[in-house]
Write a protein that holds these residues in place. Sequence first.
Motif, PDB file in Angstrom:
ATOM      1  N   ILE A 147      25.823  26.542  43.834  1.00 35.07           N
ATOM      2  CA  ILE A 147      24.459  26.933  44.165  1.00 35.07           C
ATOM      3  C   ILE A 147      24.299  25.850  45.527  1.00 35.07           C
ATOM      4  CG2 ILE A 147      23.642  27.312  41.426  1.00 35.07           C
ATOM      5  CD1 ILE A 147      22.615  24.489  41.499  1.00 35.07           C
ATOM      6  N   ARG A 148      24.312  25.109  45.806  1.00 31.94           N
ATOM      7  CA  ARG A 148      24.331  25.012  47.049  1.00 31.94           C
ATOM      8  C   ARG A 148      22.861  24.358  47.165  1.00 31.94           C
ATOM      9  NH1 ARG A 148      23.619  30.419  49.762  1.00 31.94           N
ATOM     10  NH2 ARG A 148      21.349  30.873  50.115  1.00 31.94           N
TER      11      ARG A 148
ATOM     12  N   LEU B  49      19.870  20.314  55.615  1.00 33.47           N
ATOM     13  CA  LEU B  49      20.541  20.262  55.363  1.00 33.47           C
ATOM     14  C   LEU B  49      20.962  21.689  55.815  1.00 33.47           C
ATOM     15  CD1 LEU B  49      20.152  18.505  51.384  1.00 33.47           C
ATOM     16  CD2 LEU B  49      21.974  18.163  53.612  1.00 33.47           C
ATOM     17  N   SER B  50      20.386  22.734  55.601  1.00 36.18           N
ATOM     18  CA  SER B  50      20.635  24.163  55.589  1.00 36.18           C
ATOM     19  C   SER B  50      19.071  24.384  55.860  1.00 36.18           C
ATOM     20  CB  SER B  50      21.613  25.336  54.419  1.00 36.18           C
ATOM     21  OG  SER B  50      20.933  24.693  53.110  1.00 36.18           O
ATOM     22  N   ARG B  51      19.178  26.024  55.887  1.00 36.29           N
ATOM     23  CA  ARG B  51      18.306  27.056  55.896  1.00 36.29           C
ATOM     24  C   ARG B  51      17.940  28.376  55.172  1.00 36.29           C
ATOM     25  NH1 ARG B  51      14.938  26.006  60.210  1.00 36.29           N
ATOM     26  NH2 ARG B  51      15.550  24.222  61.936  1.00 36.29           N
TER      27      ARG B  51
ATOM     28  N   GLY C 250      14.247  37.842  46.300  1.00 30.12           N
ATOM     29  CA  GLY C 250      13.990  36.900  48.238  1.00 30.12           C
ATOM     30  C   GLY C 250      14.883  36.012  47.654  1.00 30.12           C
ATOM     31  N   SER C 251      15.465  35.255  46.607  1.00 33.09           N
ATOM     32  CA  SER C 251      16.611  34.911  46.715  1.00 33.09           C
ATOM     33  C   SER C 251      17.669  34.808  47.077  1.00 33.09           C
ATOM     34  CB  SER C 251      16.849  34.058  45.094  1.00 33.09           C
ATOM     35  OG  SER C 251      17.173  34.961  44.181  1.00 33.09           O
ATOM     36  N   SER C 252      18.689  33.995  47.578  1.00 33.53           N
ATOM     37  CA  SER C 252      20.338  34.375  47.729  1.00 33.53           C
ATOM     38  C   SER C 252      20.887  35.291  46.439  1.00 33.53           C
ATOM     39  CB  SER C 252      20.558  33.690  47.994  1.00 33.53           C
ATOM     40  OG  SER C 252      20.647  32.909  49.618  1.00 33.53           O
TER      41      SER C 252
ATOM     42  N   PHE D 123      18.943  29.960  43.727  1.00 33.57           N
ATOM     43  CA  PHE D 123      18.442  30.118  42.275  1.00 33.57           C
ATOM     44  C   PHE D 123      16.790  30.847  43.326  1.00 33.57           C
ATOM     45  CE2 PHE D 123      19.015  25.979  41.346  1.00 33.57           C
ATOM     46  CZ  PHE D 123      17.496  25.180  42.400  1.00 33.57           C
ATOM     47  N   CYS D 124      16.095  29.991  44.833  1.00 36.78           N
ATOM     48  CA  CYS D 124      15.011  29.445  44.953  1.00 36.78           C
ATOM     49  C   CYS D 124      15.242  31.174  46.193  1.00 36.78           C
ATOM     50  CB  CYS D 124      15.067  28.560  45.485  1.00 36.78           C
ATOM     51  SG  CYS D 124      13.178  27.687  45.488  1.00 36.78           S
ATOM     52  N   ASN D 125      13.632  31.499  45.969  1.00 32.41           N
ATOM     53  CA  ASN D 125      12.464  31.853  47.517  1.00 32.41           C
ATOM     54  C   ASN D 125      12.439  30.828  48.050  1.00 32.41           C
ATOM     55  OD1 ASN D 125      10.093  31.897  46.270  1.00 32.41           O
ATOM     56  ND2 ASN D 125      10.993  33.523  45.240  1.00 32.41           N
TER      57      ASN D 125
END
Length: 308
Positions: free
Chosen positions: A162-163, A45-47, A226-228, A52-54
């Motif tokens: 939140i992707r 889906l994405s990288r 490390g999260s967005s 909220f996740c690292n």
Amino acid sequence: MPPRHNAMNPRYLTLATAFRALFGRRAKKIPLDAGGSCPNRDGTLSRGGCLFCNAAGSGTGLYHTGFGLRAQWDRLTPPARRRGEALVAYLQSFSTTHGPAARLAALRAERAALPEVAGIRLGTRPDCLDAEKIALFAAAPVAHKQLELGLQSADDATLRRIRRGHDAAGFARATRLAAGAGIGVTAHLMAGLPGEDTAGFLASVGFINALPVTGVKFHNTLVVAGSSLAALHEAGGYAPMGRETYVAAVAEAIARLRPDIVVERINADPAPGELLAPAWAADKRGLLADIAARLDALDIRPGCRFRP
């Protein structure tokens, strides 16, 4: 005066209570890194991952260093064995069922070699499940089979923000598929997500009430290194939910929750060194005490405000 909340008199149905009813004794979840990946990390889906996740996810990385399920099991289970507890294998690390069914079948064979397994839990996403994978899991010869499914929110706009890469309808389909195969589902819900208020969080509680969900984990949204979300927070684009607001939100969620649903968690646990905000999230003991005090003060029991 209502009875006080304590370990012997919980104001919600806990996992410990549910396990004791199922196994006739205490049970221990044994977290195992199963080497899973995530469609939001490996390019499916994405990288970039969920907001909220690292990159560390929920795993330890042990599996890919040659430390397989049996080695982890032998290392982690002796204390619970000495206490005579039932052992529940909890396979984590991102989305355990992501990838082809053949990978899950290979994991099943590895898992089958673990001694004294009384139950199995798989942590995953609703979009990483299909009928073949459900059937593979349903065939496990244990008394307790549970999927831990990240929903986070039942609002599709929030899920896009939140992707997450899936919608609420996908969670509903996966839950019904699992329930039809005799597999329990624990829903993960987050309070304080970007752009979502307490009303949105409580709407998600209503959403899972209408599904064959058997357990729920409530999490306060963490800003982790490390999260967005960390970058968004640093730029002033996100403010975490306040402690008092979260306490009130969880208490109200328990009041509205279908009373047969097991409340497996009521706060998020940051990994050592990763928490950036809110600072109060590091005070687990105090937070649990605050939630218990509010449940007592308002005489809240699961479902006391549940409306089918």
